[in-house]
Design an enzyme around this catalytic site. Structure first.
Site, PDB file in Angstrom:
ATOM      1  CB  SER A 127       2.547  -1.338  -4.832  1.00 25.49           C
ATOM      2  OG  SER A 127       1.726  -0.200  -4.729  1.00 25.49           O
ATOM      3  CE1 TYR A 152       3.799   0.126  -9.812  1.00 25.73           C
ATOM      4  CE2 TYR A 152       2.067   0.743  -8.256  1.00 25.73           C
ATOM      5  CZ  TYR A 152       3.397   0.474  -8.529  1.00 25.73           C
ATOM      6  OH  TYR A 152       4.325   0.540  -7.522  1.00 25.73           O
TER       7      TYR A 152
END
Length: 335
Positions: A127, A152
């Site tokens: 990501s 995350y």
């Protein structure tokens, strides 16, 4: 090829599965169909290809160790596109342990399956969030990324490190793709496009965080899938020029690589909202709010490595991508 796609009922996973089946690959799809967002949307994505003769669907959680072992032993995929994960920056603040189960334990099960069953390339979703506190733009895979701003992001960085250890120890080719703000038809309801359209259609205030000063490298789903397929088709290789005294964070003496995959043309949040207003023919009422915890003010992908090595050329303008999303949204929700 026989390809295992995890998260095959998810946004990117379903789009990738459709493309792989269309070109003649056999796909083993795996998804746990959790209720992080409306499971009916996942079922609707799956319905597009569930009956395809080249597709097999498995409902299973990545954290199920014995189950994951049996998937690899029974189906023996040649390659793996690992897209399943617990997503969401803000949700990771509220429920961090969900990210351990899926993004850490689940990823370890993927690595073990690949190691023991002869998988010749693992491509997995990282990501843009891994860039965290970095401020040099555009974000480059050759820069250090050790300051994540959300849990995350920390789990995605951990995935890259876990993959490197397996590439080094077992010569397993692994490639991590750092996705930059993916949007388009069949997307995730927790993401901005759904919220923008819903608010505008219902004449409700649209929450604009960071007072509209965000810039995002919005990347259309078709451009993402094209990049994933190009990378999946070419297993990662060692970098013979890699030096331990000047280590390159994007490559290794092991068959391990990471790449940015994005549009490489960041758009101001207010311009993105304007594209939705244009597509809907309505002006949004806006509620200007501060930056949310865990959010990054800007994302901007340097995709020069992907362009040079894979001839990757994202070419969907934001206005066109937004128009396609709005068209799908109105049809799917009958609005």
């Amino acid at each position: 090829m026989k390809i295992l796609v995890t998260g095959s009922a998810g946004f990117i996973g379903a789009a990738l599965t459709l493309r792989l089946l269309a070109r003649g690959d056999t796909v083993i799809g795996l998804d746990n169909h959790n209720d992080y967002y409306d499971p009916a949307l996942k079922e609707a994505r799956l319905a597009q290809f569930a009956a395809h003769p080249g597709y097999t669907h498995i409902r299973m959680d990545l954290a199920d160790r014995a189950g994951m072992e049996s998937v690899f032993a029974r189906h023996k995929p040649e390659r793996v596109a690992h897209l399943a994960a617990q997503a969401g920056v803000r949700y990771s603040i509220e429920n961090p342990l969900a990210y351990i189960d899926s993004n850490i334990v689940g990823f370890a099960h993927i690595l073990e399956g690949c190691r023991h069953h002869g998988v010749n390339h693992l491509v997995y979703a990282s990501s843009s969030s891994v860039y965290g506190a970095n401020t040099t733009m555009p974000f480059s895979v050759h820069d250090n990324v050790d300051h994540p701003l959300s849990f995350y992001a920390a789990t995605k960085k951990a995935n890259e490190l876990m993959a490197h250890s397996y590439s080094h120890l077992y010569q397993l080719p692994t490639t991590g793709l750092r996705f930059f703000t993916v949007y388009g038809p069949w997307g995730r309801p927790d993401m901005a496009p759904f919220q923008f359209v819903s608010a505008i259609l219902e004449n409700k205030p649209l929450k604009v965080f960071n007072y509209g000063n965000h810039r995002r490298d919005f990347t259309y789903i078709d451009d993402i899938v094209e990049g994933v397929i190009r990378v999946l088709d070419r297993p990662a290789e060692i970098n013979p020029a890699w030096k331990g005294d000047h280590p390159d964070p994007a490559s290794s003496t092991a068959p391990w690589r990471v790449y940015n995959i994005g549009n490489s043309q960041p758009v101001q949040l207010m311009d993105y909202i304007a594209a939705f207003e244009k597509a809907l023919g309505k002006t949004a009422e806006k509620e200007m709010l501060p930056l949310q915890p865990g959010d990054m003010p800007d994302t901007y992908a340097d995709v020069s490595d992907l362009k040079q090595e894979f001839d990757y050329k994202p070419d969907t303008p934001v206005n066109e991508g937004v128009r396609c999303f709005v068209e799908w949204y109105r049809q799917y929700y009958n609005r």
